[in-house]
Design a protein around this motif. Structure first.
Motif, mmCIF file in Angstrom:
data_model
loop_
_atom_site.group_PDB
_atom_site.id
_atom_site.type_symbol
_atom_site.label_atom_id
_atom_site.label_comp_id
_atom_site.label_asym_id
_atom_site.label_seq_id
_atom_site.Cartn_x
_atom_site.Cartn_y
_atom_site.Cartn_z
ATOM 1 N N GLY A 14 -1.461 40.237 11.500
ATOM 2 C CA GLY A 14 -0.286 40.154 10.639
ATOM 3 C C GLY A 14 -0.112 38.809 9.979
ATOM 4 O O GLY A 14 -1.032 37.992 9.890
ATOM 5 N N VAL A 15 1.131 38.604 9.496
ATOM 6 C CA VAL A 15 1.458 37.454 8.673
ATOM 7 C C VAL A 15 2.473 36.579 9.403
ATOM 8 O O VAL A 15 3.615 36.968 9.577
ATOM 9 C CB VAL A 15 2.041 37.918 7.314
ATOM 10 C CG1 VAL A 15 2.394 36.727 6.447
ATOM 11 C CG2 VAL A 15 1.071 38.830 6.606
ATOM 12 N N THR A 55 -2.440 24.324 10.967
ATOM 13 C CA THR A 55 -1.384 23.652 10.230
ATOM 14 C C THR A 55 -1.836 23.493 8.779
ATOM 15 O O THR A 55 -2.941 23.007 8.533
ATOM 16 C CB THR A 55 -1.090 22.264 10.834
ATOM 17 O OG1 THR A 55 -0.748 22.426 12.201
ATOM 18 C CG2 THR A 55 0.023 21.577 10.086
ATOM 19 N N ALA A 56 -1.002 23.888 7.868
ATOM 20 C CA ALA A 56 -1.317 23.758 6.440
ATOM 21 C C ALA A 56 -0.629 22.510 5.885
ATOM 22 O O ALA A 56 0.526 22.237 6.196
ATOM 23 C CB ALA A 56 -0.851 24.990 5.693
ATOM 24 N N THR A 57 -1.356 21.757 5.080
ATOM 25 C CA THR A 57 -0.809 20.566 4.422
ATOM 26 C C THR A 57 -1.356 20.478 3.006
ATOM 27 O O THR A 57 -2.334 21.141 2.656
ATOM 28 C CB THR A 57 -1.200 19.280 5.184
ATOM 29 O OG1 THR A 57 -2.625 19.196 5.249
ATOM 30 C CG2 THR A 57 -0.623 19.257 6.594
ATOM 31 N N ASN A 58 -0.741 19.646 2.161
ATOM 32 C CA ASN A 58 -1.176 19.306 0.804
ATOM 33 C C ASN A 58 -1.038 20.435 -0.200
ATOM 34 O O ASN A 58 -1.436 20.292 -1.336
ATOM 35 C CB ASN A 58 -2.622 18.793 0.770
ATOM 36 C CG ASN A 58 -2.772 17.483 1.501
ATOM 37 O OD1 ASN A 58 -1.805 16.729 1.648
ATOM 38 N ND2 ASN A 58 -3.965 17.213 1.980
ATOM 39 N N GLY A 59 -0.496 21.545 0.145
ATOM 40 C CA GLY A 59 -0.224 22.609 -0.820
ATOM 41 C C GLY A 59 1.247 22.577 -1.173
ATOM 42 O O GLY A 59 1.981 21.668 -0.817
ATOM 43 N N THR A 60 1.669 23.606 -1.877
ATOM 44 C CA THR A 60 3.077 23.709 -2.245
ATOM 45 C C THR A 60 3.730 24.761 -1.336
ATOM 46 O O THR A 60 3.282 25.902 -1.277
ATOM 47 C CB THR A 60 3.212 24.136 -3.725
ATOM 48 O OG1 THR A 60 2.510 23.202 -4.548
ATOM 49 C CG2 THR A 60 4.669 24.196 -4.152
ATOM 50 N N THR A 61 4.756 24.345 -0.635
ATOM 51 C CA THR A 61 5.450 25.262 0.271
ATOM 52 C C THR A 61 6.285 26.230 -0.541
ATOM 53 O O THR A 61 6.656 25.910 -1.683
ATOM 54 C CB THR A 61 6.330 24.480 1.266
ATOM 55 O OG1 THR A 61 7.280 23.729 0.538
ATOM 56 C CG2 THR A 61 5.500 23.584 2.159
ATOM 57 N N PRO A 62 6.597 27.374 0.004
ATOM 58 C CA PRO A 62 6.278 27.873 1.330
ATOM 59 C C PRO A 62 4.851 28.415 1.399
ATOM 60 O O PRO A 62 4.264 28.801 0.390
ATOM 61 C CB PRO A 62 7.290 28.992 1.535
ATOM 62 C CG PRO A 62 7.551 29.524 0.172
ATOM 63 C CD PRO A 62 7.441 28.330 -0.748
ATOM 64 N N TYR A 63 4.325 28.423 2.624
ATOM 65 C CA TYR A 63 2.982 28.941 2.890
ATOM 66 C C TYR A 63 3.087 30.357 3.460
ATOM 67 O O TYR A 63 4.041 30.679 4.155
ATOM 68 C CB TYR A 63 2.239 28.082 3.919
ATOM 69 C CG TYR A 63 2.009 26.645 3.484
ATOM 70 C CD1 TYR A 63 1.100 26.349 2.490
ATOM 71 C CD2 TYR A 63 2.689 25.605 4.102
ATOM 72 C CE1 TYR A 63 0.873 25.037 2.105
ATOM 73 C CE2 TYR A 63 2.470 24.293 3.732
ATOM 74 C CZ TYR A 63 1.562 24.013 2.727
ATOM 75 O OH TYR A 63 1.336 22.718 2.344
ATOM 76 N N THR A 64 2.074 31.145 3.206
ATOM 77 C CA THR A 64 1.942 32.463 3.824
ATOM 78 C C THR A 64 0.650 32.449 4.614
ATOM 79 O O THR A 64 -0.406 32.093 4.084
ATOM 80 C CB THR A 64 1.878 33.575 2.761
ATOM 81 O OG1 THR A 64 3.062 33.511 1.968
ATOM 82 C CG2 THR A 64 1.770 34.939 3.412
ATOM 83 N N PHE A 65 0.740 32.823 5.880
ATOM 84 C CA PHE A 65 -0.434 32.866 6.755
ATOM 85 C C PHE A 65 -0.787 34.326 7.003
ATOM 86 O O PHE A 65 0.076 35.113 7.380
ATOM 87 C CB PHE A 65 -0.133 32.182 8.101
ATOM 88 C CG PHE A 65 0.173 30.713 7.963
ATOM 89 C CD1 PHE A 65 -0.836 29.779 8.104
ATOM 90 C CD2 PHE A 65 1.467 30.277 7.691
ATOM 91 C CE1 PHE A 65 -0.558 28.427 7.978
ATOM 92 C CE2 PHE A 65 1.750 28.936 7.571
ATOM 93 C CZ PHE A 65 0.736 28.000 7.714
ATOM 94 N N ASN A 66 -2.043 34.684 6.819
ATOM 95 C CA ASN A 66 -2.496 36.055 7.034
ATOM 96 C C ASN A 66 -3.704 36.026 7.971
ATOM 97 O O ASN A 66 -4.757 35.503 7.605
ATOM 98 C CB ASN A 66 -2.850 36.707 5.698
ATOM 99 C CG ASN A 66 -3.081 38.185 5.824
ATOM 100 O OD1 ASN A 66 -2.872 38.761 6.889
ATOM 101 N ND2 ASN A 66 -3.520 38.805 4.742
ATOM 102 N N TRP A 67 -3.526 36.601 9.140
ATOM 103 C CA TRP A 67 -4.576 36.615 10.170
ATOM 104 C C TRP A 67 -5.368 37.914 10.095
ATOM 105 O O TRP A 67 -4.820 38.968 9.796
ATOM 106 C CB TRP A 67 -3.955 36.507 11.555
ATOM 107 C CG TRP A 67 -3.322 35.183 11.828
ATOM 108 C CD1 TRP A 67 -2.032 34.829 11.575
ATOM 109 C CD2 TRP A 67 -3.949 34.043 12.396
ATOM 110 N NE1 TRP A 67 -1.815 33.541 11.951
ATOM 111 C CE2 TRP A 67 -2.987 33.028 12.465
ATOM 112 C CE3 TRP A 67 -5.231 33.775 12.858
ATOM 113 C CZ2 TRP A 67 -3.247 31.771 12.974
ATOM 114 C CZ3 TRP A 67 -5.503 32.523 13.372
ATOM 115 C CH2 TRP A 67 -4.523 31.535 13.425
ATOM 116 N N ASP A 68 -6.638 37.841 10.401
ATOM 117 C CA ASP A 68 -7.466 39.048 10.469
ATOM 118 C C ASP A 68 -7.200 39.789 11.781
ATOM 119 O O ASP A 68 -6.327 39.388 12.553
ATOM 120 C CB ASP A 68 -8.954 38.716 10.294
ATOM 121 C CG ASP A 68 -9.554 37.946 11.460
ATOM 122 O OD1 ASP A 68 -8.806 37.454 12.328
ATOM 123 O OD2 ASP A 68 -10.794 37.825 11.513
#
Length: 168
Positions: free
Chosen positions: A18-19, A1-14
């Motif tokens: 994928g994303v 879970t991502a918090t404290n940044g500016t949305t939208p978030y991009t998640f990139n898995w090794d």
């Protein structure tokens, strides 16, 4: 879970996952998955999750065993105890210790028993063992007698069951 940044978030898995924020994986060996999250400002952070994999037990009891009537018989002599495995056999009233890998059973008729094997509190395997009890052997030996040391005596044994072998 991502918090404290500016949305939208991009998640990139090794590992070519994928994303997206959520992924479903089915590893066959212990694996670490790393994800990089990037927010709308281009700021990023990295985290990882380790997925441990426990192999399911393959040394399960035989499907059917034969037990002589009212004789303690091991249920699963082929099971090798595994560290971290918990064994629960039921029904408990006819078993020696229902919480060990290879309890003994003492029955006088065909019975079915069940085992639940839980490995390290995570993986569970259920198995069934059918216990077959053949007809009991009725044996009658010739009666007690007294004789002199040089007198011969014929000993006789008989059984109500066919194909019995006698060992003297």
């Amino acid at each position: 879970t991502a918090t404290n940044g500016t949305t939208p978030y991009t998640f990139n898995w090794d590992q070519n996952l994928g994303v997206s924020a959520m992924k479903t994986v089915t590893p066959t060996q212990p694996t670490t998955y790393t994800v990089i999250v990037t927010d709308a400002n281009g700021c990023s952070n990295t985290d990882a999750v380790f997925v441990d994999v426990f192999p399911l037990p393959t040394d399960l009891p035989q499907d059917t065993i034969t037990a002589c009537a009212n004789v303690a018989t091991p249920l699963a002599p082929n099971i090798v105890p595994r560290p971290g495995a918990v064994y629960r056999w039921t029904p408990t009233g006819i078993l020696g210790d229902p919480n060990i890998p290879n309890p003994s059973i003492r029955v006088n008729r065909d019975t079915t028993v069940f085992v639940t094997i839980t490995y390290r509190g995570v993986c569970t395997v259920l198995d069934t063992v059918r216990v077959k009890v053949p007809p009991a052997i009725n044996l009658q030996a010739s009666g007690d007698t007294t004789l002199c040391t040089t007198d011969p005596i014929r000993l006789r044994a008989s059984s109500s069951v066919a194909n019995v072998q006698y060992v003297w």
